[in-house]
Design a protein around this motif. Structure first.
Motif, PDB file in Angstrom:
ATOM      1  N   ASP A   1      96.514  47.413 -30.111  1.00 41.33           N
ATOM      2  CA  ASP A   1      95.585  46.623 -30.926  1.00 41.33           C
ATOM      3  C   ASP A   1      94.300  46.331 -30.147  1.00 41.33           C
ATOM      4  N   ASP A   2      93.160  46.492 -30.815  1.00 34.74           N
ATOM      5  CA  ASP A   2      91.880  46.063 -30.253  1.00 34.74           C
ATOM      6  C   ASP A   2      91.748  44.564 -30.482  1.00 34.74           C
ATOM      7  N   VAL A   3      91.473  43.821 -29.414  1.00 38.58           N
ATOM      8  CA  VAL A   3      91.493  42.360 -29.514  1.00 38.58           C
ATOM      9  C   VAL A   3      90.297  41.744 -28.788  1.00 38.58           C
ATOM     10  N   ILE A   4      90.058  40.479 -29.111  1.00 37.96           N
ATOM     11  CA  ILE A   4      89.009  39.655 -28.493  1.00 37.96           C
ATOM     12  C   ILE A   4      89.642  38.348 -28.052  1.00 37.96           C
ATOM     13  N   VAL A   5      89.203  37.857 -26.912  1.00 36.03           N
ATOM     14  CA  VAL A   5      89.488  36.468 -26.516  1.00 36.03           C
ATOM     15  C   VAL A   5      88.166  35.884 -26.038  1.00 36.03           C
ATOM     16  N   ASN A   6      87.806  34.728 -26.579  1.00 35.85           N
ATOM     17  CA  ASN A   6      86.639  34.018 -26.034  1.00 35.85           C
ATOM     18  C   ASN A   6      86.930  32.526 -26.032  1.00 35.85           C
ATOM     19  N   GLY A   7      86.561  31.878 -24.917  1.00 37.54           N
ATOM     20  CA  GLY A   7      86.870  30.456 -24.792  1.00 37.54           C
ATOM     21  C   GLY A   7      88.365  30.231 -24.672  1.00 37.54           C
ATOM     22  N   CYS A   8      88.844  29.140 -25.252  1.00 30.47           N
ATOM     23  CA  CYS A   8      90.282  28.814 -25.299  1.00 30.47           C
ATOM     24  C   CYS A   8      90.880  28.582 -23.895  1.00 30.47           C
TER      25      CYS A   8
ATOM     26  N   VAL B   1      94.584  34.999 -28.840  1.00 29.34           N
ATOM     27  CA  VAL B   1      94.140  36.382 -29.012  1.00 29.34           C
ATOM     28  C   VAL B   1      93.811  36.640 -30.481  1.00 29.34           C
ATOM     29  N   MET B   2      92.663  37.240 -30.718  1.00 24.82           N
ATOM     30  CA  MET B   2      92.223  37.539 -32.075  1.00 24.82           C
ATOM     31  C   MET B   2      91.994  39.042 -32.212  1.00 24.82           C
ATOM     32  N   LYS B   3      92.475  39.629 -33.284  1.00 27.19           N
ATOM     33  CA  LYS B   3      92.212  41.046 -33.509  1.00 27.19           C
ATOM     34  C   LYS B   3      90.713  41.257 -33.726  1.00 27.19           C
ATOM     35  N   GLN B   4      90.213  42.291 -33.117  1.00 30.53           N
ATOM     36  CA  GLN B   4      88.786  42.583 -33.194  1.00 30.53           C
ATOM     37  C   GLN B   4      88.406  42.988 -34.613  1.00 30.53           C
ATOM     38  N   PRO B   5      87.413  42.337 -35.207  1.00 31.51           N
ATOM     39  CA  PRO B   5      86.959  42.761 -36.541  1.00 31.51           C
ATOM     40  C   PRO B   5      86.531  44.225 -36.524  1.00 31.51           C
ATOM     41  N   LYS B   6      86.853  44.949 -37.582  1.00 29.20           N
ATOM     42  CA  LYS B   6      86.651  46.399 -37.611  1.00 29.20           C
ATOM     43  C   LYS B   6      85.189  46.794 -37.737  1.00 29.20           C
ATOM     44  N   GLN B   7      84.324  45.835 -38.123  1.00 29.87           N
ATOM     45  CA  GLN B   7      82.934  46.218 -38.384  1.00 29.87           C
ATOM     46  C   GLN B   7      82.099  46.404 -37.120  1.00 29.87           C
ATOM     47  N   TYR B   8      82.669  46.114 -35.959  1.00 33.79           N
ATOM     48  CA  TYR B   8      81.923  46.393 -34.736  1.00 33.79           C
ATOM     49  C   TYR B   8      82.866  46.753 -33.597  1.00 33.79           C
ATOM     50  N   SER B   9      82.292  47.361 -32.563  1.00 36.34           N
ATOM     51  CA  SER B   9      83.057  47.839 -31.415  1.00 36.34           C
ATOM     52  C   SER B   9      83.331  46.710 -30.427  1.00 36.34           C
ATOM     53  N   GLY B  10      84.174  47.013 -29.425  1.00 37.46           N
ATOM     54  CA  GLY B  10      84.419  46.043 -28.370  1.00 37.46           C
ATOM     55  C   GLY B  10      83.151  45.712 -27.606  1.00 37.46           C
ATOM     56  N   ARG B  11      82.299  46.700 -27.393  1.00 38.75           N
ATOM     57  CA  ARG B  11      81.022  46.448 -26.712  1.00 38.75           C
ATOM     58  C   ARG B  11      80.147  45.518 -27.552  1.00 38.75           C
ATOM     59  N   ASP B  12      80.072  45.791 -28.867  1.00 39.82           N
ATOM     60  CA  ASP B  12      79.324  44.903 -29.764  1.00 39.82           C
ATOM     61  C   ASP B  12      79.889  43.485 -29.711  1.00 39.82           C
ATOM     62  N   ALA B  13      81.219  43.387 -29.673  1.00 44.18           N
ATOM     63  CA  ALA B  13      81.865  42.075 -29.619  1.00 44.18           C
ATOM     64  C   ALA B  13      81.425  41.288 -28.392  1.00 44.18           C
ATOM     65  N   MET B  14      81.202  41.987 -27.270  1.00 46.02           N
ATOM     66  CA  MET B  14      80.777  41.288 -26.067  1.00 46.02           C
ATOM     67  C   MET B  14      79.271  41.070 -26.022  1.00 46.02           C
ATOM     68  N   ILE B  15      78.499  41.836 -26.796  1.00 47.37           N
ATOM     69  CA  ILE B  15      77.095  41.465 -26.980  1.00 47.37           C
ATOM     70  C   ILE B  15      77.046  40.127 -27.720  1.00 47.37           C
ATOM     71  N   ILE B  16      77.904  39.978 -28.707  1.00 43.47           N
ATOM     72  CA  ILE B  16      78.031  38.675 -29.379  1.00 43.47           C
ATOM     73  C   ILE B  16      78.624  37.672 -28.380  1.00 43.47           C
ATOM     74  N   GLY B  17      79.851  37.888 -27.972  1.00 44.57           N
ATOM     75  CA  GLY B  17      80.502  37.053 -26.975  1.00 44.57           C
ATOM     76  C   GLY B  17      80.445  35.567 -27.292  1.00 44.57           C
ATOM     77  N   THR B  18      80.643  34.771 -26.267  1.00 47.12           N
ATOM     78  CA  THR B  18      80.580  33.323 -26.435  1.00 47.12           C
ATOM     79  C   THR B  18      79.192  32.878 -26.881  1.00 47.12           C
ATOM     80  N   ALA B  19      78.144  33.585 -26.437  1.00 48.19           N
ATOM     81  CA  ALA B  19      76.777  33.201 -26.800  1.00 48.19           C
ATOM     82  C   ALA B  19      76.559  33.305 -28.308  1.00 48.19           C
ATOM     83  N   GLY B  20      76.846  34.485 -28.880  1.00 46.93           N
ATOM     84  CA  GLY B  20      76.658  34.654 -30.311  1.00 46.93           C
ATOM     85  C   GLY B  20      77.597  33.789 -31.124  1.00 46.93           C
ATOM     86  N   PHE B  21      78.848  33.656 -30.641  1.00 46.53           N
ATOM     87  CA  PHE B  21      79.810  32.797 -31.333  1.00 46.53           C
ATOM     88  C   PHE B  21      79.335  31.350 -31.345  1.00 46.53           C
TER      89      PHE B  21
END
Length: 327
Positions: free
Chosen positions: A82-89, A110-130
């Motif tokens: 599974d592709d996943v994201i963790v931020n904060g917590c 642990v949260m499953k990574q939304p399919k509309q963007y890649s893991g790299r995109d997720a970290m461009i967002i990261g805690t800052a974008g969140f």
């Protein structure tokens, strides 16, 4: 299994080292993740440099963000691959963080990574974008709308500020981006800023209540700037308080709150409840458009090269997002 990690020690001074370690040395948890991407946030820089009391125990791997793949898990709803994201917590604060090639985390974080963007995109967002999304969410739940007037964004060229300007503009808000660096003006305009100002351009006074000219404020710096801008927020406007780059002190009066109905909203991304966390992560590309990833200033570095960037970030020598390729 050995891997590379940015590990923070206290003996007696707080410092970080790039070390080889084994997966059995990681914090306890039911899910082992191979980290593909992480990021460096202001909090990570404070933790790794010892310039802030961030870590709850030592030694600990730094990094409050990660995106990667599940290697093994006994957690509900997750499976290997599974592709996943963790931020904060508590990641990178209470247990080993994402600036490493592997991390072990409790599945509740642990949260499953939304399919509309890649893991790299997720970290461009990261805690800052969140955090920017959470700030806007809190303001809008409390009645913020574009017709209340422009939103001031302080620290606009940083990670949170960049996303705040971009997301607000996509929602139809006028935005006043505040930066001390003229070299950032074109960048902020491209993100959607309506107007760009230096702090010296504001006619801020020591009056507890000045003319209400702004609909709201997303503040990343705290201190005197936040205290004085409060006096200029118009009726029923909202202030999202996020950072303390200038100072953690707040020396203001209650007059804007009790005479104009202004609300001061705290934004804590670390302990945001998981249902709201998932809602905000999944909003990108759904009811709300994706951030302009191509416009958000970002730099990708390798895990072995992170050390110089901690001090750079603290000293305001880097703007936008620092993405760490951990593999």
């Amino acid at each position: 299994m050995s891997f590379l990690a940015c590990r923070v020690f206290k003996d007696p001074e707080i410092h970080h080292e790039l070390v080889e370690m084994e997966t059995q040395q990681l914090s306890e948890g039911d899910t082992l993740i191979q980290v593909d991407y992480s990021s460096i946030n202001y909090k990570d820089a404070l933790a790794a440099s010892g310039r802030g009391a961030i870590l709850k125990s030592f030694p600990l791997n730094a990094g409050i963000d990660l995106a990667g793949k599940v290697v093994e898990t006994t957690g509900p709803g997750l499976k290997e691959g599974d592709d996943v994201i963790v931020n904060g917590c508590g990641l990178g604060e209470s247990f080993d963080g994402g600036l490493a090639q592997f991390a072990r985390v409790d599945s509740q974080y642990v949260m499953k990574q939304p399919k509309q963007y890649s893991g790299r995109d997720a970290m461009i967002i990261g805690t800052a974008g969140f955090t920017a999304a959470l700030a806007i969410y809190r303001m809008e739940v409390n009645g913020q709308t574009p017709d209340k007037g422009p939103i001031v964004v302080t620290g606009a060229s940083g990670g949170v500020g960049s996303f705040a300007v971009n997301l607000l503009s996509k929602k139809g808000y006028e935005t006043i981006a505040v930066t001390s660096q003229s070299s950032m003006h074109d960048y902020l305009k491209d993100l959607g800023a309506t107007e760009i100002k230096n702090l010296s351009d504001f006619e801020l006074s020591d009056k507890p209540l000045s003319k209400g000219v702004y609909g709201g404020l997303i503040d990343n710096i705290g201190g005197e700037t936040l205290s004085k801008l409060m006096a200029n927020i118009d009726l029923w406007g909202n202030i999202a308080c996020i950072g303390l780059a200038q100072s953690p002190k707040l020396e203001a009066t209650v007059l804007p709150l009790i005479l104009r109905g202004v609300s001061l909203l705290g934004v804590s991304s670390t302990n945001c409840p998981m249902p709201l966390r998932e809602q905000l992560w999944h909003q990108f590309g759904a009811d709300n458009p994706l951030p302009d990833f191509g416009k958000i200033l970002s730099k990708e570095i390798s895990l072995k090269d992170v050390s110089p960037y901690f001090e750079e970030l603290i000293d305001n020598k880097h703007h936008g997002r620092l993405i760490v390729n951990c593999q």
